[in-house]
Write a protein that holds these residues in place. Sequence first.
Motif, mmCIF file in Angstrom:
data_model
loop_
_atom_site.group_PDB
_atom_site.id
_atom_site.type_symbol
_atom_site.label_atom_id
_atom_site.label_comp_id
_atom_site.label_asym_id
_atom_site.label_seq_id
_atom_site.Cartn_x
_atom_site.Cartn_y
_atom_site.Cartn_z
ATOM 1 N N GLN A 486 42.911 29.807 41.476
ATOM 2 C CA GLN A 486 42.543 30.833 42.458
ATOM 3 C C GLN A 486 43.789 31.559 42.960
ATOM 4 O O GLN A 486 43.828 32.798 43.028
ATOM 5 C CB GLN A 486 41.815 30.184 43.637
ATOM 6 C CG GLN A 486 41.411 31.157 44.747
ATOM 7 C CD GLN A 486 40.182 31.966 44.408
ATOM 8 O OE1 GLN A 486 39.109 31.404 44.214
ATOM 9 N NE2 GLN A 486 40.324 33.282 44.335
ATOM 10 N N GLU A 487 44.819 30.790 43.304
ATOM 11 C CA GLU A 487 46.062 31.379 43.817
ATOM 12 C C GLU A 487 46.727 32.270 42.768
ATOM 13 O O GLU A 487 47.217 33.364 43.084
ATOM 14 C CB GLU A 487 47.025 30.264 44.241
ATOM 15 C CG GLU A 487 46.574 29.495 45.481
ATOM 16 C CD GLU A 487 47.347 28.197 45.675
ATOM 17 O OE1 GLU A 487 48.301 27.950 44.889
ATOM 18 O OE2 GLU A 487 46.994 27.426 46.594
ATOM 19 N N ALA A 488 46.743 31.797 41.529
ATOM 20 C CA ALA A 488 47.383 32.565 40.453
ATOM 21 C C ALA A 488 46.637 33.869 40.185
ATOM 22 O O ALA A 488 47.254 34.920 39.979
ATOM 23 C CB ALA A 488 47.454 31.725 39.182
ATOM 24 N N ILE A 489 45.300 33.807 40.197
ATOM 25 C CA ILE A 489 44.499 35.017 39.972
ATOM 26 C C ILE A 489 44.690 36.003 41.126
ATOM 27 O O ILE A 489 44.854 37.210 40.911
ATOM 28 C CB ILE A 489 43.010 34.661 39.791
ATOM 29 C CG1 ILE A 489 42.809 33.921 38.464
ATOM 30 C CG2 ILE A 489 42.139 35.914 39.826
ATOM 31 C CD1 ILE A 489 41.414 33.384 38.247
ATOM 32 N N ASP A 490 44.678 35.491 42.349
ATOM 33 C CA ASP A 490 44.875 36.369 43.513
ATOM 34 C C ASP A 490 46.225 37.072 43.444
ATOM 35 O O ASP A 490 46.333 38.270 43.739
ATOM 36 C CB ASP A 490 44.776 35.558 44.809
ATOM 37 C CG ASP A 490 43.343 35.170 45.142
ATOM 38 O OD1 ASP A 490 42.420 35.761 44.541
ATOM 39 O OD2 ASP A 490 43.147 34.274 45.985
ATOM 40 N N GLU A 491 47.255 36.329 43.052
ATOM 41 C CA GLU A 491 48.591 36.923 42.966
ATOM 42 C C GLU A 491 48.698 37.849 41.754
ATOM 43 O O GLU A 491 49.248 38.950 41.847
ATOM 44 C CB GLU A 491 49.649 35.822 42.879
ATOM 45 C CG GLU A 491 51.067 36.357 42.891
ATOM 46 C CD GLU A 491 52.124 35.265 42.942
ATOM 47 O OE1 GLU A 491 53.283 35.542 42.572
ATOM 48 O OE2 GLU A 491 51.790 34.121 43.354
ATOM 49 N N GLY A 492 48.172 37.399 40.629
ATOM 50 C CA GLY A 492 48.265 38.198 39.409
ATOM 51 C C GLY A 492 47.551 39.531 39.529
ATOM 52 O O GLY A 492 48.036 40.559 39.056
ATOM 53 N N TYR A 493 46.380 39.505 40.181
ATOM 54 C CA TYR A 493 45.577 40.726 40.341
ATOM 55 C C TYR A 493 45.818 41.412 41.684
ATOM 56 O O TYR A 493 45.157 42.403 41.994
ATOM 57 C CB TYR A 493 44.088 40.390 40.217
ATOM 58 C CG TYR A 493 43.610 40.152 38.811
ATOM 59 C CD1 TYR A 493 43.060 41.183 38.054
ATOM 60 C CD2 TYR A 493 43.686 38.893 38.227
ATOM 61 C CE1 TYR A 493 42.597 40.965 36.764
ATOM 62 C CE2 TYR A 493 43.232 38.661 36.933
ATOM 63 C CZ TYR A 493 42.688 39.700 36.209
ATOM 64 O OH TYR A 493 42.236 39.482 34.931
ATOM 65 N N GLU A 494 46.740 40.881 42.465
ATOM 66 C CA GLU A 494 47.039 41.404 43.801
ATOM 67 C C GLU A 494 45.773 41.536 44.640
ATOM 68 O O GLU A 494 45.573 42.519 45.371
ATOM 69 C CB GLU A 494 47.775 42.746 43.702
ATOM 70 C CG GLU A 494 49.160 42.603 43.074
ATOM 71 C CD GLU A 494 50.052 43.813 43.277
ATOM 72 O OE1 GLU A 494 49.517 44.931 43.465
ATOM 73 O OE2 GLU A 494 51.281 43.638 43.249
ATOM 74 N N GLY A 495 44.882 40.549 44.518
ATOM 75 C CA GLY A 495 43.676 40.491 45.341
ATOM 76 C C GLY A 495 42.618 41.513 45.001
ATOM 77 O O GLY A 495 41.677 41.717 45.774
ATOM 78 N N SER A 496 42.728 42.146 43.838
ATOM 79 C CA SER A 496 41.802 43.243 43.511
ATOM 80 C C SER A 496 40.587 42.792 42.700
ATOM 81 O O SER A 496 39.767 43.620 42.307
ATOM 82 C CB SER A 496 42.550 44.337 42.739
ATOM 83 O OG SER A 496 43.144 43.808 41.574
ATOM 84 N N LEU A 497 40.448 41.477 42.457
ATOM 85 C CA LEU A 497 39.323 40.963 41.675
ATOM 86 C C LEU A 497 38.491 40.027 42.540
ATOM 87 O O LEU A 497 39.021 39.178 43.253
ATOM 88 C CB LEU A 497 39.842 40.218 40.443
ATOM 89 C CG LEU A 497 38.849 39.956 39.306
ATOM 90 C CD1 LEU A 497 38.369 41.271 38.701
ATOM 91 C CD2 LEU A 497 39.506 39.092 38.226
ATOM 92 N N ASP A 498 37.171 40.184 42.484
ATOM 93 C CA ASP A 498 36.257 39.397 43.312
ATOM 94 C C ASP A 498 35.433 38.456 42.435
ATOM 95 O O ASP A 498 35.261 38.686 41.240
ATOM 96 C CB ASP A 498 35.323 40.346 44.077
ATOM 97 C CG ASP A 498 34.594 39.651 45.219
ATOM 98 O OD1 ASP A 498 35.024 38.548 45.625
ATOM 99 O OD2 ASP A 498 33.599 40.212 45.706
ATOM 100 N N ASN A 499 34.919 37.406 43.079
ATOM 101 C CA ASN A 499 34.034 36.462 42.387
ATOM 102 C C ASN A 499 34.696 35.915 41.121
ATOM 103 O O ASN A 499 34.083 35.828 40.056
ATOM 104 C CB ASN A 499 32.712 37.153 42.031
ATOM 105 C CG ASN A 499 31.596 36.161 41.767
ATOM 106 O OD1 ASN A 499 31.511 35.130 42.426
ATOM 107 N ND2 ASN A 499 30.752 36.455 40.803
#
Length: 598
Positions: A486-499
Amino acid sequence: MKGTKYSQVWNLDNLFPDGNISFQFQEHIKYLETKVCNLEKELSHLNTPQEINESFKVAELIDSIEHIRINLSQSNSYITCLHAQNTKDQTSSILRGKTSSINARFEIALKKLQKTLVKTDHQLWEDMLDTEVLSSYKFILSEWRKKATLLLTDDEESLVSDLMLDGYHAWGQFYHSLIGSLKVSVQIDGETKELSIGQAMNLRSHPDEEVRKESHNTLEKVWKEYEEQFAKILNHIAGFRLQVYKKRRVENILEEPLMENRLKEETLNSMWKAVSKNKQPFTKYLNQKAEMIGDTKVKSYNFWAPLRKSNRKIHYEEAVHFILEQFSKFGTEIESFSRHAFNNGWIEAEDRPNKSATAFCASFPMSGESRVFMTYGDRITNVLTLAHELGHAYHNHAMKPIKGINRQYPMCIAETASIFTEIIILDAALEKAGSTDEKLFLLDEKLKRSVMNFMNIHSRFLFETRFYEERKSGIVSTSRLNELMQEAIDEGYEGSLDNVSIHSWVWTPHYYITKTPFYNFPYTFGYLFSLCIYAKAKDKGKAFEKDYIDLLRDSGSMSPEDLVMKHLGEDITSETFWEKGIELCVRDVEEFITLTSS
């Protein structure tokens, strides 16, 4: 298939007839065992070179090693294909056990040679590399000498190799067997269908959001149900690797993947810095797309969705014709090669149960052939996957005249060749777009690839790096793996991806590849490098194909830094090089925003 010119089922019989009961394949395995045994005997009498004329003996050993390697590659690829076409085939697993044992003995023998060579006096070594029989192998032999400094004693290396068979590599094989055996039920057009994981994953680009959502949720339930098993597999693979690193006194977990990719850490850091600095345009693209769908953020199951709801299907034969047409505009050799592959049963594309979920290209160097494996689902994403894997096959084809051990190229360059052919097809489709809607649809597909390489692959790199650091202290729990993802996805996508799928660590097969650690950054490297190559190809036209083949043929005997400097005159240790490729992708974002805002 009936009614079509091009078969979607490959031909393996001309490699070894009769599949998993092939007598010729059994004989091939016996031949390999004999050759490895002979090599072991030769090396048992080998001493550290003391005179320059011993270069001839080293050259003879290199020839033996390359002969065995080619034969091993032929057998390993064959077994990989057997298992991929039917994951329930237990016999192929037994055959893999036999070849894995031979491969382990071969690797031990190779390491023994490397350890012997590293003891050679430095000046004598340099003189030997300048001899006629060894000069063409100078880069590879220098690489061997460097790798040998990390090796343990012969007995320790032998023990590690033996333990890998039923430990390290076995866990990786178990992962593929487990995920290949899973089935999911998804409702499509009012009918409930039982699908393999590969078939269900293909629904990510289905035009109906309800189908995409149901497929996503169904898969998430499966990942949740089996997460403990997959967590054990991942922890054991990482644990084994870390124990070997510890014994070899390797502290930097990136040392092996960088060495295997022949890449400087400075180069990797420059690439990620350039990517991290330039994510904002792609965040803007994702937000714009979310707004068009009616969301504040793009939901993960809508990421691969077509921008406009369309039921248009690209049938296999249409895809083949389009690929051949566009390849012919780039060069005659790639078109001729690809046509030969389609006409001679090199492609396995049929959509059927019990196939592996992972697309790949397998090289058969003995016969000078390749095999492409995928599940074709009549969508543009499938066309691009087909082009991608053909790029790998073309790279194998280009390397045929190259002698011996100089054919072994790193994964970051392998991904360059495959992404390059993918770009050819996607850009051609964009140029042929007959309407704004069609152009937007294809531009969206192109931008998805930028997002995947700049955001998704970066998130994989972040996850894997952090997971390995935590694994040094012990088993990483399932809940912690989900948190790290979750942390890696949030950082990788800069919070622009949901669900998001916090179980991405389960269904991303690259984390479980035991022969290629950190199989993530080679994609981003290949993507940006291929964009630069494509820009050169556009400028020069068909004449560039020869330059491209020359570049591919040098890929096994040069570092990526030297390769790019020689053929493009660029310094890839500089952020500036990577920013040039990113800038081309930013222009796509700007065009997308303009078209969707008008």
